[in-house]
Design an enzyme around this catalytic site. Structure first.
Site, short mmCIF file in Angstrom:
data_model
loop_
_atom_site.label_atom_id
_atom_site.label_comp_id
_atom_site.label_asym_id
_atom_site.label_seq_id
_atom_site.Cartn_x
_atom_site.Cartn_y
_atom_site.Cartn_z
N ARG A 82 0.81 -1.25 -0.02
CA ARG A 82 0.15 0.07 -0.16
C ARG A 82 0.89 1.24 0.00
O ARG A 82 1.86 1.10 0.58
CB ARG A 82 -0.97 -0.06 1.18
CG ARG A 82 -1.86 -1.23 1.00
CD ARG A 82 -3.14 -1.11 1.90
NE ARG A 82 -4.08 -1.94 1.50
CZ ARG A 82 -4.34 -3.35 1.82
NH1 ARG A 82 -3.25 -3.74 2.83
NH2 ARG A 82 -5.08 -3.89 1.39
N THR A 136 -8.91 -9.49 -5.65
CA THR A 136 -9.38 -9.38 -4.05
C THR A 136 -9.74 -10.58 -3.66
O THR A 136 -10.96 -11.23 -4.32
CB THR A 136 -10.07 -8.11 -3.81
OG1 THR A 136 -10.43 -8.11 -2.77
CG2 THR A 136 -11.45 -7.98 -4.60
N ILE A 137 -9.66 -10.83 -2.44
CA ILE A 137 -10.17 -12.13 -2.08
C ILE A 137 -11.58 -12.00 -1.79
O ILE A 137 -12.40 -12.79 -1.52
CB ILE A 137 -9.34 -12.89 -0.68
CG1 ILE A 137 -9.60 -11.81 0.42
CG2 ILE A 137 -8.23 -13.35 -1.06
CD1 ILE A 137 -8.98 -12.39 1.81
N SER A 226 -23.76 -30.46 15.93
CA SER A 226 -22.87 -29.39 15.74
C SER A 226 -23.51 -28.56 15.31
O SER A 226 -24.46 -28.77 14.18
CB SER A 226 -21.62 -29.91 15.10
OG SER A 226 -22.00 -30.07 13.81
P1 ATP Z 1 -7.62 -4.95 -1.75
O1 ATP Z 1 -9.05 -4.75 -1.91
O2 ATP Z 1 -6.99 -6.33 -2.16
O3 ATP Z 1 -6.92 -4.23 -0.37
P2 ATP Z 1 -7.02 -2.45 -3.00
O4 ATP Z 1 -6.29 -2.10 -4.18
O5 ATP Z 1 -8.41 -2.08 -3.00
O6 ATP Z 1 -6.81 -4.02 -2.96
P3 ATP Z 1 -6.12 -0.25 -1.35
O7 ATP Z 1 -5.21 -0.42 -0.26
O8 ATP Z 1 -7.55 0.28 -1.02
O9 ATP Z 1 -5.94 -1.84 -1.97
O10 ATP Z 1 -5.47 0.61 -2.37
C1 ATP Z 1 -3.98 0.43 -2.82
C2 ATP Z 1 -3.39 1.60 -3.31
O11 ATP Z 1 -4.08 2.31 -4.10
C3 ATP Z 1 -3.24 2.64 -1.94
O12 ATP Z 1 -2.26 2.14 -1.26
C4 ATP Z 1 -2.77 4.00 -2.57
O13 ATP Z 1 -1.50 3.99 -2.78
C5 ATP Z 1 -3.84 3.98 -3.82
N1 ATP Z 1 -4.81 4.49 -3.79
C6 ATP Z 1 -6.11 4.17 -3.39
N2 ATP Z 1 -6.91 5.41 -3.19
C7 ATP Z 1 -6.33 6.19 -4.12
C8 ATP Z 1 -6.66 7.72 -4.26
N3 ATP Z 1 -7.94 8.14 -3.83
N4 ATP Z 1 -5.79 8.43 -4.70
C9 ATP Z 1 -4.25 7.96 -5.06
N5 ATP Z 1 -4.16 6.74 -4.81
C10 ATP Z 1 -5.00 5.79 -4.28
#
Ligand code: ATP
Length: 333
Positions: A82, A136-137, A226
């Site tokens: 992240r 995503t899981i 159970s």
């Molecule tokens: P998962 O659902 O598996 O956790 P995800 O992609 O939803 O995956 P997030 O942690 O929500 O995981 O987002 C990953 C990264 O995307 C963040 O750490 C950030 O760097 C970037 N990100 C998320 N939202 C924004 C935003 N509004 N602007 C810029 N970057 C963003």
């Protein structure tokens, strides 16, 4: 099939990255992107640690052998992260400069809805070509029936609950099993139906303790030996420990235990369904770029390829299959 010569936007070099939470099937997708990139005569780079790697200029060259023997492995060889820095304009500016300096014409982004929200912002500020692949899981991403990682996670849950059922049955116990899902109940829903859970508690519906007690009393009067209540971690009535405490005060017949499945749901060798989904989306992502598609997430809807803008992925909510809750309730009688 795309002709090897067809490259409408003259892409020569692509980079692939995995961002956000990890899940099984990422390696299968990375392999598919690298191998199909090479098949279409592109240079392929891997970005280490997602958006952090873009900001830190952490690119590695990917050859066919770089992805040998990873199809069946959980996790991601590219690492994931992240990135708080990518949330800020300066971080995204640095990422853009590094992408341009590396001569990368387009990105393939393996991410969740947060990652695509990030791409939506990034591509509105900078001229970057990309396509996304959903992983995503939780399977809560708008624009695809299934995301990479979900099938494996739900199979892990079912296998774990089968084991818990054996011990619960031997001791006449009631188990509360907590699964992942802070905002989405899809793991609990499929895991619950697949393992024959007596009750499924999810964030999408209002949980009433009286109703759980009613279901358990009905099972008790039917002489069930159970019972399993599956709880998504983000359920509105609390986590498994809290719900177990409230239920125990009202329903004392069974010895009660709680099991939190935790991070085992994120790991492990991907299921065949996840490997095939990842392979299909990986190849299709490269072909989509060559066809000139841009800033869209690929998905499968009714088993057909679909393309959804990052904006829609970020702002729209995937429909929850509430019909399956009704089926679960009928079957738990
Ligand atoms: P998962 O659902 O598996 O956790 P995800 O992609 O939803 O995956 P997030 O942690 O929500 O995981 O987002 C990953 C990264 O995307 C963040 O750490 C950030 O760097 C970037 N990100 C998320 N939202 C924004 C935003 N509004 N602007 C810029 N970057 C963003």
């Amino acid at each position: 099939m795309l002709s090897k010569k067809m490259n409408k936007v003259n892409i020569k070099k692509i980079a692939v990255l995995t961002t956000g939470g990890d899940c099984p099937g990422l390696n299968a997708a990375v392999r598919a992107v690298v191998r199909s990139g090479i098949y279409y005569k592109l240079e392929v780079l891997g970005v280490v640690r997602g958006y952090e790697g873009l900001i830190d200029n952490n690119f590695i060259e990917m050859k066919s052998h770089s992805v040998s023997n990873i199809l069946q492995r959980g996790g991601t060889v590219l690492k994931t992260a992240r990135s708080d820095r990518f949330m800020k304009p300066e971080g995204r500016q640095k990422a853009f400069e590094n992408i341009s300096a590396a001569g990368v014409d387009a990105l393939v982004v393996l991410g969740g809805d947060g990652s695509f929200r990030g791409m939506d912002v990034f591509t509105s500020e900078h001229k970057v070509r990309s396509v996304g692949i959903p992983k995503t899981i939780d399977n809560d991403i708008y624009g695809t029936d299934f995301a990479i990682g979900y099938d494996t996670a739900v199979n892990t849950v079912v296998q774990a609950i089968d084991k818990i059922r054996d011990t619960a049955d031997s001791h006449d116990r009631l188990f509360f099993v907590e699964v992942m899902g802070r905002d989405a109940g899809m793991i609990a829903l499929f895991g619950g139906i697949g393992s024959g859970a007596e009750a499924i508690l999810i964030p999408e519906t209002n949980t009433r303790i009286e109703r759980i007690v009613e279901i358990l009393e009905r099972g008790w009067s039917r002489k069930k030996t159970s019972m399993i209540v599956i709880v998504a971690e983000g359920d509105d009535a609390g986590g498994a420990y809290e719900i177990a405490r409230s239920v125990k005060q009202r329903f004392k017949q069974f010895d009660t235990r709680v099991s939190i499945l935790g991070h085992v749901q994120r790991g492990g060798s991907p299921s065949c369904a996840d490997r095939v989904l990842a392979s299909r989306l990986g190849v299709s992502a490269v072909e989509a770029l060559l066809e000139g598609r841009n800033n869209v997430m690929l998905g499968l809807i009714d088993n057909k390829l679909s393309y959804t803008s990052y904006k829609d992925v970020a702002s729209r909510k995937k429909e929850f299959p509430s019909e399956l809750m009704r089926i679960a309730e009928i079957l738990s009688l």
